[in-house]
Design an enzyme around this catalytic site. Sequence first.
Site, PDB file in Angstrom:
ATOM      1  N   SER A  43       1.371  -9.736  -0.257  1.00 26.70           N
ATOM      2  CA  SER A  43       1.071  -8.314  -0.303  1.00 26.70           C
ATOM      3  C   SER A  43       1.271  -7.558   1.001  1.00 26.70           C
ATOM      4  CB  SER A  43      -0.365  -8.091  -0.793  1.00 26.70           C
ATOM      5  OG  SER A  43      -1.285  -8.743   0.060  1.00 26.70           O
ATOM      6  N   LYS A  95       0.815  -1.222   0.000  1.00 24.93           N
ATOM      7  CA  LYS A  95       0.000   0.000   0.000  1.00 24.93           C
ATOM      8  C   LYS A  95       0.850   1.275   0.000  1.00 24.93           C
ATOM      9  CE  LYS A  95      -4.329  -1.538   0.310  1.00 24.93           C
ATOM     10  NZ  LYS A  95      -5.382  -1.204  -0.676  1.00 24.93           N
TER      11      LYS A  95
END
Length: 332
Positions: free
Chosen positions: A307, A57
């Site tokens: 991720s 992110k």
Amino acid sequence: MSAAELPLSVDDIYDAQRRLRGVAASTPVLSHPALDEIAGRIVVCKAEALQRTGSFKFRGAYNAVAALSSRERRRGVIGASSGNHAQALALAGQLLSVPVTAVVPHDAPQGKVDGARSLGAEIVAYHRQRDDRDAIVARLAVDQGLTVVPSADAHAVMAGAGTVALELLWQAPVLTKILVPVGGGGLAAGTAVAAKHINPHIEVIGVEPEAAADTAASLRAERIAELPAVPDTIADGLRHTTPAALPWEVNKALLDRVVTVTDAQIVQAMGWAFKHLKVVTEPSGAVALAALAGLDLPPGPVGVILSGGSVDLDAFHRLVATPPPRKEPALA
């Protein structure tokens, strides 16, 4: 829809890569024979759990904030998040001297909330079942003159996320397919655009928790579909009821397919990452890895995007030590 008509281009991703140079970590790719045996092929894992703030992110948040005008930066930004985007936006704001407000659900992992707050973000909590998150963000943005930086539904955020695949295919150019987690869809969209620009024949496969398969449902319906309730899954970062609009336009055109995994498989994958790669992943971060076992794949090396790793020690130990009951995966 042609590539020229998509709301994200590879030029956007290369621009993001230039902004992120020297700021975002170039995360390593990791492998282990045990994972190759599980998948029946070479497996290469992109360890975004080792990215700044613990997830991919940061790439999109920093790219979006860095692209703002000086006036927008002075007034500040706001974004809604289950936790990882909040931390990423907070660090981007700290590095660029931009005030940050993060709107987070009341049940967000406390470690993620504390992480964002420690980086200078103002935290506004809402209740998932009672409150309209987007309405809260819109009201605060208007009242305080803030620029909204969504966690997925923005060109600059998707472009930043797409730099993960650029790096992965530079590090491992022989890949024939990539497994990528799907929540709001920004990472999957950026991955698909970048990967298919580099290799038009590569297969990009989205992976969702079985209980939060809003993109899979949307692909079946051939339109954006909404789940009837907030999904109940350990993958807190992927508890979306509907895909974000801009990523959806990309993903419906470029994702080759979407598969789903159970919570038990996600926990198993967390164990694989820890045991074989020495990487701690949060549940959302292990979703793509969870799809390795039993997935019907054509021959060739597969890339897996790990991720995120924003999970506290107690939660990690509790999950891995006492996994949820196992069910078979479903294919979409």
